[in-house]
Design a protein around this motif. Structure first.
Motif, PDB file in Angstrom:
ATOM      1  N   ASN A 184       0.819  -1.212   0.000  1.00  0.00           N
ATOM      2  CA  ASN A 184       0.000   0.000   0.000  1.00  0.00           C
ATOM      3  C   ASN A 184       0.855   1.265   0.000  1.00  0.00           C
ATOM      4  N   ASN A 185       2.143   1.103  -0.241  1.00  0.00           N
ATOM      5  CA  ASN A 185       3.071   2.221  -0.254  1.00  0.00           C
ATOM      6  C   ASN A 185       3.825   2.219  -1.580  1.00  0.00           C
ATOM      7  N   PRO A 186       3.728   3.285  -2.365  1.00  0.00           N
ATOM      8  CA  PRO A 186       4.396   3.321  -3.669  1.00  0.00           C
ATOM      9  C   PRO A 186       5.905   3.121  -3.595  1.00  0.00           C
ATOM     10  N   GLU A 187       6.561   3.743  -2.612  1.00  0.00           N
ATOM     11  CA  GLU A 187       8.016   3.613  -2.508  1.00  0.00           C
ATOM     12  C   GLU A 187       8.418   2.165  -2.230  1.00  0.00           C
ATOM     13  N   GLU A 188       7.694   1.507  -1.326  1.00  0.00           N
ATOM     14  CA  GLU A 188       7.996   0.104  -1.016  1.00  0.00           C
ATOM     15  C   GLU A 188       7.761  -0.783  -2.244  1.00  0.00           C
ATOM     16  N   TRP A 189       6.667  -0.507  -2.971  1.00  0.00           N
ATOM     17  CA  TRP A 189       6.354  -1.302  -4.153  1.00  0.00           C
ATOM     18  C   TRP A 189       7.440  -1.132  -5.221  1.00  0.00           C
ATOM     19  N   LEU A 190       7.853   0.098  -5.460  1.00  0.00           N
ATOM     20  CA  LEU A 190       8.868   0.331  -6.490  1.00  0.00           C
ATOM     21  C   LEU A 190      10.221  -0.257  -6.084  1.00  0.00           C
ATOM     22  N   LYS A 191      10.494  -0.264  -4.796  1.00  0.00           N
ATOM     23  CA  LYS A 191      11.713  -0.937  -4.335  1.00  0.00           C
ATOM     24  C   LYS A 191      11.601  -2.442  -4.587  1.00  0.00           C
ATOM     25  N   ARG A 192      10.430  -3.003  -4.346  1.00  0.00           N
ATOM     26  CA  ARG A 192      10.189  -4.442  -4.553  1.00  0.00           C
ATOM     27  C   ARG A 192      10.375  -4.841  -6.013  1.00  0.00           C
ATOM     28  N   ILE A 193       9.968  -3.967  -6.945  1.00  0.00           N
ATOM     29  CA  ILE A 193      10.056  -4.303  -8.370  1.00  0.00           C
ATOM     30  C   ILE A 193      11.216  -3.576  -9.060  1.00  0.00           C
ATOM     31  N   SER A 194      12.212  -3.157  -8.290  1.00  0.00           N
ATOM     32  CA  SER A 194      13.318  -2.358  -8.835  1.00  0.00           C
ATOM     33  C   SER A 194      14.052  -3.069  -9.978  1.00  0.00           C
ATOM     34  N   PHE A 195      14.006  -4.389 -10.020  1.00  0.00           N
ATOM     35  CA  PHE A 195      14.665  -5.110 -11.110  1.00  0.00           C
ATOM     36  C   PHE A 195      13.936  -4.918 -12.437  1.00  0.00           C
ATOM     37  N   TYR A 196      12.692  -4.415 -12.402  1.00  0.00           N
ATOM     38  CA  TYR A 196      11.959  -4.081 -13.629  1.00  0.00           C
ATOM     39  C   TYR A 196      11.990  -2.584 -13.938  1.00  0.00           C
ATOM     40  N   THR A 197      12.026  -1.752 -12.915  1.00  0.00           N
ATOM     41  CA  THR A 197      11.885  -0.317 -13.132  1.00  0.00           C
ATOM     42  C   THR A 197      13.079   0.295 -13.863  1.00  0.00           C
ATOM     43  N   ILE A 244       1.465   1.964 -15.131  1.00  0.00           N
ATOM     44  CA  ILE A 244       0.252   1.754 -14.347  1.00  0.00           C
ATOM     45  C   ILE A 244       0.504   0.591 -13.401  1.00  0.00           C
ATOM     46  N   GLU A 245       0.341   0.864 -12.115  1.00  0.00           N
ATOM     47  CA  GLU A 245       0.603  -0.130 -11.075  1.00  0.00           C
ATOM     48  C   GLU A 245      -0.677  -0.382 -10.291  1.00  0.00           C
ATOM     49  N   ARG A 246      -0.815  -1.614  -9.794  1.00  0.00           N
ATOM     50  CA  ARG A 246      -2.015  -2.001  -9.051  1.00  0.00           C
ATOM     51  C   ARG A 246      -1.631  -2.586  -7.697  1.00  0.00           C
ATOM     52  N   ILE A 247      -1.678  -1.717  -6.705  1.00  0.00           N
ATOM     53  CA  ILE A 247      -1.485  -2.128  -5.316  1.00  0.00           C
ATOM     54  C   ILE A 247      -2.615  -1.480  -4.519  1.00  0.00           C
ATOM     55  N   ASN A 248      -2.596  -1.595  -3.212  1.00  0.00           N
ATOM     56  CA  ASN A 248      -3.619  -0.966  -2.368  1.00  0.00           C
ATOM     57  C   ASN A 248      -3.277   0.499  -2.121  1.00  0.00           C
ATOM     58  N   TYR A 249      -3.213   1.251  -3.191  1.00  0.00           N
ATOM     59  CA  TYR A 249      -2.897   2.667  -3.121  1.00  0.00           C
ATOM     60  C   TYR A 249      -3.433   3.321  -4.388  1.00  0.00           C
ATOM     61  N   LYS A 250      -3.892   4.545  -4.261  1.00  0.00           N
ATOM     62  CA  LYS A 250      -4.359   5.294  -5.416  1.00  0.00           C
ATOM     63  C   LYS A 250      -3.651   6.635  -5.435  1.00  0.00           C
ATOM     64  N   ILE A 285      -0.496   9.260  -7.819  1.00  0.00           N
ATOM     65  CA  ILE A 285       0.591   9.384  -8.787  1.00  0.00           C
ATOM     66  C   ILE A 285       1.892   9.548  -8.021  1.00  0.00           C
ATOM     67  N   TYR A 286       2.919   8.880  -8.496  1.00  0.00           N
ATOM     68  CA  TYR A 286       4.234   8.952  -7.875  1.00  0.00           C
ATOM     69  C   TYR A 286       5.260   9.050  -9.000  1.00  0.00           C
ATOM     70  N   ARG A 287       6.194   9.978  -8.889  1.00  0.00           N
ATOM     71  CA  ARG A 287       7.220  10.154  -9.921  1.00  0.00           C
ATOM     72  C   ARG A 287       8.568   9.727  -9.371  1.00  0.00           C
ATOM     73  N   GLN A 288       9.281   8.968 -10.209  1.00  0.00           N
ATOM     74  CA  GLN A 288      10.605   8.506  -9.797  1.00  0.00           C
ATOM     75  C   GLN A 288      11.481   8.352 -11.031  1.00  0.00           C
ATOM     76  N   ARG A 289      12.614   9.021 -11.027  1.00  0.00           N
ATOM     77  CA  ARG A 289      13.631   8.925 -12.087  1.00  0.00           C
ATOM     78  C   ARG A 289      13.046   9.041 -13.496  1.00  0.00           C
ATOM     79  N   GLY A 290      12.175  10.019 -13.666  1.00  0.00           N
ATOM     80  CA  GLY A 290      11.621  10.311 -14.977  1.00  0.00           C
ATOM     81  C   GLY A 290      10.377   9.537 -15.358  1.00  0.00           C
ATOM     82  N   VAL A 291       9.993   8.550 -14.548  1.00  0.00           N
ATOM     83  CA  VAL A 291       8.812   7.728 -14.837  1.00  0.00           C
ATOM     84  C   VAL A 291       7.646   8.225 -13.982  1.00  0.00           C
ATOM     85  N   GLU A 292       6.496   8.340 -14.611  1.00  0.00           N
ATOM     86  CA  GLU A 292       5.281   8.732 -13.902  1.00  0.00           C
ATOM     87  C   GLU A 292       4.472   7.465 -13.612  1.00  0.00           C
TER      88      GLU A 292
END
Length: 172
Positions: free
Chosen positions: A15-28, A43-49, A51-58
């Motif tokens: 339910n946390n974008p930062e945790e999710w992106l860390k979890r899938i960092s091998f794809y990002t 487009i990501e599907r977790i328990n969160y709604k 927008i989060y920006r990281q390293r040029g990706v929205e």
């Protein structure tokens, strides 16, 4: 070029974008490299709604009630509204959704499907995978030999649609 990356599975444990992106960092990393020269939306599907920006990706986080949306019309309209040149779909286990994506986005948008070690299906899913092939421009497989099996099974229409790519990001 505008690129949209999506999947059709919800991961309910996050339910946390930062945790999710860390979890899938091998794809990002792939998306981040593409974002250096292109506009990239994921487009990501977790328990969160939100927008989060990281390293040029929205990253657009869509909160779904169920694990899978079989008729994700709202998501597809969102994608169409972004006017992507390319949509990268992770996995070929959702051919019904890919068919719908093709209907909504039209022929101008190229759909790429990245195989994530799925095996060719049988039965009704194989039927829908064959239908979805009409909307798919390119398939990413880790080895062309794996993709050829899909051609031999009559799911992928041509070896020319198969491109060999690494499964995950690499510093190499």
């Amino acid at each position: 070029m505008r690129i949209v990356s999506t999947s059709y599975t919800k991961i309910g444990e996050f339910n946390n974008p930062e945790e999710w992106l860390k979890r899938i960092s091998f794809y990002t990393g792939i998306l981040e490299e593409l974002a250096k020269k292109h506009e990239v939306i994921s487009i990501e599907r977790i328990n969160y709604k939100g927008i989060y920006r990281q390293r040029g990706v929205e990253y657009h986080f869509i909160h779904l009630k169920g694990k899978v949306a079989f008729f994700p019309w709202r998501t597809h309209r969102f994608i169409r509204g972004k006017q992507p040149d390319v949509v990268l779909v992770h996995g070929f286990i959702f051919p019904l959704q890919i068919i719908q994506l093709g209907w909504v986005c039209g022929k101008k948008t190229k759909i790429i499907v990245q195989n994530h070690a799925e095996r060719p299906s049988s039965g009704i899913r194989k039927f829908f995978q064959r239908m979805a092939d009409r909307y798919i421009s390119v398939y990413f497989f880790t080895a062309k030999e794996i993709g050829r099996e899909w051609v031999e099974k009559g799911i992928v229409s041509s070896n020319e649609k198969i491109v060999e790519v690494l499964e995950v990001s690499s510093a190499l």
